[in-house]
Design a protein around this motif. Sequence first.
Motif, mmCIF file in Angstrom:
data_model
loop_
_atom_site.group_PDB
_atom_site.id
_atom_site.type_symbol
_atom_site.label_atom_id
_atom_site.label_comp_id
_atom_site.label_asym_id
_atom_site.label_seq_id
_atom_site.Cartn_x
_atom_site.Cartn_y
_atom_site.Cartn_z
ATOM 1 N N LYS A 58 0.847 -1.221 0.000
ATOM 2 C CA LYS A 58 0.000 0.000 0.000
ATOM 3 C C LYS A 58 0.870 1.254 0.000
ATOM 4 O O LYS A 58 0.702 2.176 0.807
ATOM 5 C CB LYS A 58 -0.921 0.006 1.229
ATOM 6 C CG LYS A 58 -1.921 -1.130 1.251
ATOM 7 C CD LYS A 58 -2.950 -0.885 2.344
ATOM 8 C CE LYS A 58 -4.073 -1.869 2.336
ATOM 9 N NZ LYS A 58 -3.821 -3.149 2.960
ATOM 10 N N VAL A 59 1.836 1.261 -0.931
ATOM 11 C CA VAL A 59 2.770 2.387 -1.003
ATOM 12 C C VAL A 59 2.033 3.621 -1.522
ATOM 13 O O VAL A 59 1.206 3.521 -2.436
ATOM 14 C CB VAL A 59 3.961 2.031 -1.925
ATOM 15 C CG1 VAL A 59 4.906 3.206 -2.065
ATOM 16 C CG2 VAL A 59 4.710 0.827 -1.367
ATOM 17 N N SER A 60 2.312 4.775 -0.912
ATOM 18 C CA SER A 60 1.646 6.016 -1.328
ATOM 19 C C SER A 60 2.661 7.160 -1.362
ATOM 20 O O SER A 60 3.846 6.963 -1.069
ATOM 21 C CB SER A 60 0.533 6.353 -0.338
ATOM 22 O OG SER A 60 1.110 6.902 0.830
ATOM 23 N N ALA A 61 2.140 8.346 -1.670
ATOM 24 C CA ALA A 61 2.997 9.539 -1.726
ATOM 25 C C ALA A 61 3.523 9.904 -0.335
ATOM 26 O O ALA A 61 4.474 10.669 -0.205
ATOM 27 C CB ALA A 61 2.216 10.703 -2.320
ATOM 28 N N ASN A 62 2.896 9.366 0.716
ATOM 29 C CA ASN A 62 3.354 9.690 2.084
ATOM 30 C C ASN A 62 4.502 8.812 2.535
ATOM 31 O O ASN A 62 5.023 8.992 3.633
ATOM 32 C CB ASN A 62 2.208 9.503 3.087
ATOM 33 C CG ASN A 62 1.077 10.437 2.777
ATOM 34 O OD1 ASN A 62 1.315 11.562 2.325
ATOM 35 N ND2 ASN A 62 -0.154 9.974 2.970
ATOM 36 N N ASP A 63 4.856 7.816 1.705
ATOM 37 C CA ASP A 63 5.906 6.869 2.128
ATOM 38 C C ASP A 63 7.298 7.330 1.731
ATOM 39 O O ASP A 63 7.466 8.160 0.838
ATOM 40 C CB ASP A 63 5.627 5.493 1.511
ATOM 41 C CG ASP A 63 4.558 4.758 2.284
ATOM 42 O OD1 ASP A 63 4.705 4.637 3.514
ATOM 43 O OD2 ASP A 63 3.557 4.343 1.664
ATOM 44 N N TYR A 64 8.270 6.724 2.407
ATOM 45 C CA TYR A 64 9.674 6.870 1.994
ATOM 46 C C TYR A 64 10.188 5.451 1.767
ATOM 47 O O TYR A 64 10.199 4.630 2.687
ATOM 48 C CB TYR A 64 10.490 7.595 3.073
ATOM 49 C CG TYR A 64 11.803 8.072 2.496
ATOM 50 C CD1 TYR A 64 11.920 9.336 1.933
ATOM 51 C CD2 TYR A 64 12.911 7.232 2.458
ATOM 52 C CE1 TYR A 64 13.106 9.756 1.346
ATOM 53 C CE2 TYR A 64 14.092 7.643 1.872
ATOM 54 C CZ TYR A 64 14.177 8.902 1.325
ATOM 55 O OH TYR A 64 15.340 9.314 0.740
ATOM 56 N N LEU A 65 10.563 5.158 0.512
ATOM 57 C CA LEU A 65 10.890 3.779 0.125
ATOM 58 C C LEU A 65 12.398 3.615 -0.104
ATOM 59 O O LEU A 65 13.031 4.471 -0.718
ATOM 60 C CB LEU A 65 10.120 3.458 -1.162
ATOM 61 C CG LEU A 65 10.225 2.042 -1.741
ATOM 62 C CD1 LEU A 65 8.926 1.685 -2.460
ATOM 63 C CD2 LEU A 65 11.380 1.896 -2.710
ATOM 64 N N ILE A 66 12.952 2.532 0.419
ATOM 65 C CA ILE A 66 14.372 2.222 0.164
ATOM 66 C C ILE A 66 14.447 0.835 -0.470
ATOM 67 O O ILE A 66 13.916 -0.135 0.082
ATOM 68 C CB ILE A 66 15.207 2.260 1.465
ATOM 69 C CG1 ILE A 66 15.143 3.653 2.103
ATOM 70 C CG2 ILE A 66 16.673 1.883 1.176
ATOM 71 C CD1 ILE A 66 15.906 3.803 3.401
ATOM 72 N N ASP A 67 15.083 0.763 -1.651
ATOM 73 C CA ASP A 67 15.269 -0.540 -2.301
ATOM 74 C C ASP A 67 16.709 -0.993 -2.051
ATOM 75 O O ASP A 67 17.664 -0.291 -2.383
ATOM 76 C CB ASP A 67 14.984 -0.424 -3.803
ATOM 77 C CG ASP A 67 14.989 -1.799 -4.483
ATOM 78 O OD1 ASP A 67 14.729 -2.810 -3.793
ATOM 79 O OD2 ASP A 67 15.248 -1.861 -5.705
ATOM 80 N N LEU A 68 16.841 -2.177 -1.450
ATOM 81 C CA LEU A 68 18.173 -2.693 -1.099
ATOM 82 C C LEU A 68 18.687 -3.551 -2.258
ATOM 83 O O LEU A 68 18.162 -4.630 -2.508
ATOM 84 C CB LEU A 68 18.084 -3.512 0.192
ATOM 85 C CG LEU A 68 17.611 -2.707 1.413
ATOM 86 C CD1 LEU A 68 17.484 -3.605 2.638
ATOM 87 C CD2 LEU A 68 18.556 -1.557 1.699
ATOM 88 N N GLY A 69 19.708 -3.080 -2.938
ATOM 89 C CA GLY A 69 20.200 -3.752 -4.137
ATOM 90 C C GLY A 69 19.280 -3.352 -5.272
ATOM 91 O O GLY A 69 18.466 -4.155 -5.743
ATOM 92 N N SER A 70 19.389 -2.082 -5.722
ATOM 93 C CA SER A 70 18.317 -1.496 -6.534
ATOM 94 C C SER A 70 18.427 -1.775 -8.031
ATOM 95 O O SER A 70 17.540 -1.370 -8.789
ATOM 96 C CB SER A 70 18.232 0.008 -6.277
ATOM 97 O OG SER A 70 19.518 0.584 -6.252
ATOM 98 N N GLY A 71 19.515 -2.415 -8.490
ATOM 99 C CA GLY A 71 19.620 -2.783 -9.905
ATOM 100 C C GLY A 71 19.430 -1.575 -10.806
ATOM 101 O O GLY A 71 20.052 -0.525 -10.595
ATOM 102 N N ASP A 72 18.528 -1.704 -11.806
ATOM 103 C CA ASP A 72 18.301 -0.581 -12.727
ATOM 104 C C ASP A 72 17.325 0.448 -12.155
ATOM 105 O O ASP A 72 16.873 1.339 -12.870
ATOM 106 C CB ASP A 72 17.837 -1.090 -14.095
ATOM 107 C CG ASP A 72 16.440 -1.707 -14.042
ATOM 108 O OD1 ASP A 72 15.824 -1.739 -12.959
ATOM 109 O OD2 ASP A 72 15.959 -2.164 -15.101
ATOM 110 N N GLY A 73 16.965 0.303 -10.885
ATOM 111 C CA GLY A 73 16.170 1.328 -10.186
ATOM 112 C C GLY A 73 14.677 1.236 -10.389
ATOM 113 O O GLY A 73 13.918 2.096 -9.949
ATOM 114 N N ARG A 74 14.207 0.146 -11.021
ATOM 115 C CA ARG A 74 12.808 0.096 -11.444
ATOM 116 C C ARG A 74 11.803 0.226 -10.288
ATOM 117 O O ARG A 74 10.723 0.795 -10.478
ATOM 118 C CB ARG A 74 12.529 -1.162 -12.268
ATOM 119 C CG ARG A 74 12.839 -2.460 -11.548
ATOM 120 C CD ARG A 74 12.612 -3.653 -12.455
ATOM 121 N NE ARG A 74 13.494 -3.655 -13.619
ATOM 122 C CZ ARG A 74 13.249 -4.348 -14.734
ATOM 123 N NH1 ARG A 74 12.169 -5.099 -14.804
ATOM 124 N NH2 ARG A 74 14.099 -4.317 -15.732
#
Length: 310
Positions: A58-74
């Motif tokens: 339920k990701v929204s504009a209020n979230d702060y997301l961190i991708d661990l091992g982000s590859g091409d950033g998709r």
Amino acid sequence: MIPRFNRVRRWVYGCAEAFLLSAAALLLCVGAARAQQPRVPYVPTPQEVVDRMLQMAKVSANDYLIDLGSGDGRIVVTAAKTLGTRGFGVDINPVRVSEAMENAQKAGVTDKAAFYQRDLFQTDLSQASVITMYLLPRVNMELRPKLLDLKPGTRIVSHDFSMDEWKPDAFAQMYVKEKYGNSGGQSDVFLWVVPAKTPGSWRWELAAGGKGAKPLTYTVTLAQTFQMVTGNVSVTGRTAPLQNVKLTGTEISFSFTVDSGTGPVRHEFKGRVEGDSIIGSASLSGSRTQGQYEWNAARGVQNKTSQQDR
Ligand SMILES: C[S@@+](CC[C@H](N)C(=O)[O-])C[C@H]1O[C@@H](n2cnc3c(N)ncnc32)[C@H](O)[C@@H]1O
């Protein structure tokens, strides 16, 4: 004039010192090179799985997301572009980081999505409300203690790999047409919500017998493993096991039935754990006691031994 014996001794010490320094330098180089090795190969998450991961958390504009091992950033780029989410990705491979930055540029989201060349184990995760990852089982397990210590309520979504005894709060399985290059396959998506730490005893009072009634004191003792909570309640000298205990992040609910002198009374509690307090509501139903009440519990002794693993 230095005697010959002392000169030889100095020479031997000098050589030994030089050897030890070289060996230490070599060990440091090997260690640094190892730390820079990707622990996980690059395999991108299919776009439909990225979408499902964001939807499940339920990701929204209020979230702060961190991708661990982000590859091409998709993952970070999709969240920024479609949901307005801010965040960043880290990858140990500089080629991947450049690709991800380029993709953020193309998608017009460089104000929301950033990428850094960094070891995921050296990354500060405290800002995250959502963590995404597509790593490996042993890497997930190595990360687990750090993830469990994040702010309660933080959502973690993993593509394909679990965290063993820490069972997910939600799970989905999907067939994807293109998983590894041209061949299709199955993708699993796991979602966890970092549970609040609840073990120990909690106390509160409820004036359940109507106006002027003497408030009753309730004491609940909780034990917790990950998000699994069990416990007992004690009120007016009677004890009962808690039923239907559910802890999702900071949201807790449970019920029990006790007879506090006027016949059996069903109690249902739900509230939010905020540090050493729980704030919520209680619903009581019995033949002579009915009603909705505010519920304010305070933590007594915290039972450190029954806390989940670190
Ligand atoms: C399976 S890919 C996932 C890429 C992307 N998250 C996705 O889902 O499409 C794993 C990525 O982790 C990166 N990686 C491996 N070990 C790492 C580490 N110790 N720190 C940061 N990134 C790492 C790899 O370079 C690779 O790009």
